[in-house]
Design a protein around this motif. Sequence first.
Motif, PDB file in Angstrom:
ATOM      1  N   CYS A  51       0.848  -1.193   0.000  1.00  0.00           N
ATOM      2  CA  CYS A  51       0.000   0.000   0.000  1.00  0.00           C
ATOM      3  C   CYS A  51       0.884   1.243   0.000  1.00  0.00           C
ATOM      4  O   CYS A  51       1.769   1.387   0.847  1.00  0.00           O
ATOM      5  CB  CYS A  51      -0.924   0.003   1.218  1.00  0.00           C
ATOM      6  SG  CYS A  51      -2.100  -1.373   1.229  1.00  0.00           S
ATOM      7  N   ARG A 120      -7.616  -7.546   4.784  1.00  0.00           N
ATOM      8  CA  ARG A 120      -7.561  -6.801   3.517  1.00  0.00           C
ATOM      9  C   ARG A 120      -8.565  -7.478   2.594  1.00  0.00           C
ATOM     10  O   ARG A 120      -8.337  -8.594   2.141  1.00  0.00           O
ATOM     11  CB  ARG A 120      -6.144  -6.862   2.930  1.00  0.00           C
ATOM     12  CG  ARG A 120      -5.919  -5.997   1.699  1.00  0.00           C
ATOM     13  CD  ARG A 120      -4.451  -6.071   1.262  1.00  0.00           C
ATOM     14  NE  ARG A 120      -4.080  -7.417   0.873  1.00  0.00           N
ATOM     15  CZ  ARG A 120      -4.190  -7.910  -0.360  1.00  0.00           C
ATOM     16  NH1 ARG A 120      -4.672  -7.158  -1.332  1.00  0.00           N
ATOM     17  NH2 ARG A 120      -3.825  -9.144  -0.626  1.00  0.00           N
ATOM     18  N   CYS A 156      -3.549   3.439  -4.952  1.00  0.00           N
ATOM     19  CA  CYS A 156      -2.992   3.076  -3.642  1.00  0.00           C
ATOM     20  C   CYS A 156      -2.245   1.754  -3.665  1.00  0.00           C
ATOM     21  O   CYS A 156      -1.561   1.413  -2.702  1.00  0.00           O
ATOM     22  CB  CYS A 156      -4.108   2.984  -2.603  1.00  0.00           C
ATOM     23  SG  CYS A 156      -4.867   4.554  -2.191  1.00  0.00           S
ATOM     24  N   LYS A 158      -3.604  -1.176  -3.541  1.00  0.00           N
ATOM     25  CA  LYS A 158      -4.230  -1.939  -2.463  1.00  0.00           C
ATOM     26  C   LYS A 158      -4.406  -3.415  -2.830  1.00  0.00           C
ATOM     27  O   LYS A 158      -4.510  -4.281  -1.948  1.00  0.00           O
ATOM     28  CB  LYS A 158      -5.596  -1.310  -2.139  1.00  0.00           C
ATOM     29  CG  LYS A 158      -6.275  -1.862  -0.921  1.00  0.00           C
ATOM     30  CD  LYS A 158      -5.585  -1.420   0.356  1.00  0.00           C
ATOM     31  CE  LYS A 158      -6.199  -2.080   1.574  1.00  0.00           C
ATOM     32  NZ  LYS A 158      -5.565  -1.674   2.823  1.00  0.00           N
TER      33      LYS A 158
END
Length: 252
Positions: A51, A120, A156, A158
Amino acid sequence: NNITKSNPAPTSVRPEMLPSPDLSDLSLKSYLNPVPVVPVLFSRGCKWRKCRFCSHNFSFSGYRKHSFECFVNTLSYYKLQNGISMFYIADQYISAEDLLGISEEILRQNLDIRFHVMGRPSNDYSPKVLETAFAAGCRWISWGAETFSSRLLDICNKGTNPTDIVQVLKNSKKAGISNLAMMIFGLPGSNDFELQQTLDTASNVSDVVDAFTSSCFQLFEHTPFFKRAEEFGLIPEERETLFIVSGKPVHS
């Protein structure tokens, strides 16, 4: 003489080499919780580590974790010695694979406890994983959702997408687990359209999410966003001095 000395890199300590904290002198019944809730760690560091906004990894010398049996033995010890049955697993996050492994070991040991993890929300948190976690005592997951914009999630780095996030939240709720969705607003590149998109999706999943947290994006030194600030349209400013203590500044 100008002598430059380079210190050696720190040596990572394997979790199983560290003793479990001794709680015997703590008056657990004096805490405000109705029942004692004890924080424990399965791993050090973050398994994802990608991240672009996160600075937590600076606090750890790489990623490493307990074996499932060793970790659950610790939980069993706390219950046997201290009567503790509520645990806050405070790792950066527990992957789906590890959540399944921990849960199966808890069930194998027939340990009656309740616990929390951070996750996550990727699609490998399958119904099987979440149902097994619930059977093992998982009652609360804090999900690093951050945003419901696929573009911002990609920026990001992610590794998730809105469709999977929503499905994971639904699967978790169906399994009986309480969901906390942790959101970040003001991410690099965000605009009014994506803000409304996130708010609309949050409203649509409100029946499966018990609570949301709202955080403002912060630019931390040495993170990927900081190192590539110009690429992401960011302008780092001087650190803000919050106050002075004994003549020394405390920064934001």
